[in-house]
Scaffold this motif. Sequence first.
Motif, mmCIF file in Angstrom:
data_model
loop_
_atom_site.group_PDB
_atom_site.id
_atom_site.type_symbol
_atom_site.label_atom_id
_atom_site.label_comp_id
_atom_site.label_asym_id
_atom_site.label_seq_id
_atom_site.Cartn_x
_atom_site.Cartn_y
_atom_site.Cartn_z
ATOM 1 N N ARG A 101 -42.157 -115.777 36.343
ATOM 2 C CA ARG A 101 -41.255 -115.311 35.285
ATOM 3 C C ARG A 101 -40.149 -114.402 35.820
ATOM 4 N N LYS A 141 -46.194 -109.567 30.342
ATOM 5 C CA LYS A 141 -46.571 -110.936 30.688
ATOM 6 C C LYS A 141 -46.846 -111.036 32.182
ATOM 7 N N THR A 142 -47.901 -111.761 32.532
ATOM 8 C CA THR A 142 -48.133 -112.032 33.944
ATOM 9 C C THR A 142 -46.967 -112.860 34.483
ATOM 10 N N GLY A 146 -49.190 -118.291 32.991
ATOM 11 C CA GLY A 146 -49.375 -118.007 31.569
ATOM 12 C C GLY A 146 -48.730 -119.107 30.738
ATOM 13 N N GLN A 152 -50.596 -112.629 28.202
ATOM 14 C CA GLN A 152 -49.646 -111.748 27.539
ATOM 15 C C GLN A 152 -50.371 -110.658 26.759
ATOM 16 N N CYS A 173 -46.496 -108.449 36.947
ATOM 17 C CA CYS A 173 -46.054 -108.792 35.596
ATOM 18 C C CYS A 173 -44.556 -108.562 35.433
#
Length: 351
Positions: A101, A141-142, A146, A152, A173
């Motif tokens: 992410r 959030k990781t 995920g 989350q 995260c």
Amino acid sequence: MIPPGGTIGIMGGGQLGRMLAIAAANLGYRTHIFAPGMSGPATEVAARWTQSAYDDAAAVAAFAAQVDVVTYEFENVDVASLPAHNCVFPPARALEVAQDRLTEKTFVEQLGGRPAPFRKVDSIEDLRAALGDLGSPAILKTRRFGYDGKGQERIEDPSRAASAWLSIGQKPCVLEGLVRFESEFSIILCRGMNGEIVRWDAVENRHRHGILDVSIAPASGLATDQAAEAGALAEHIADALDYVGVLACEFFATAEGPVFNEMAPRVHNSGHWTIEGAVTSQFENHIRAICGLPLGSTDLTGARVEMRNLLGSDVEQWPAILADRANHLHLYGKSGQRPDRKMGHVTKVFV
């Protein structure tokens, strides 16, 4: 170009692999599934199946040697596990970006996109500092692995930082600031080997307990007004990655314009409606793209299309669903109902 009669390798044995295999068969291709599970929705409709762990290098190499092109149906395949194969689509770079992410948000920012405000979090100290910057409520959030609301934690108040950090496993995260939005929508496109891009209508997505519940095409309200801008960003992402195949990008429709949420380098749940609702489905166009074929039309087959996921015991409604002759039912053949498990979907096209 891979002519009909060739074999497409699919890493992953779930429902997306199943629908890809069906689309491939309609175009005259065979499919070979590579997956670690005992069986799955995709293995039931494929010509061949290799059961092995994704990190078994010898098994992956043997699998790749038996196929003409390799694709994958979910983004949690380790990039290092992809076969050393000249024809792996979408490209490994897209997988690298999408499965982290922080990397994904940074990449989109560099292309001029606007993700939700975020901060990198590697420790409880980072988390407290990030909450000080972004405020609360916020979503922790990781960075990796995920999906469907997993990995989350919502933090309503900074005093909950420590418990959220422990609950998420103290893993690397990102903290995301909350975005006020009217609706969530996705842009789904397909890019061919020659750089040609086709795009389906923007899709409004409604969620239940963090899992996609209903997708409606075309989207309405602010999402309609913001579809062109969001679509241009999605195309920019695809071009920057030299992408081949279907790419899904999710957005929030806000008063300030579209806010990028995340991307999926694969066919996507919010595109299932395209099987009946578009001239060419996302699954067929993905097969066309990775085989070097011309892409098909993405025009709607009706005025509006709705797709609803069947989760857990929802699947038991199938007789009532079929009683409506306008419904198109897709069951994935899964056993073991769980409240959040996707067992199938139903689509209706409104003329």
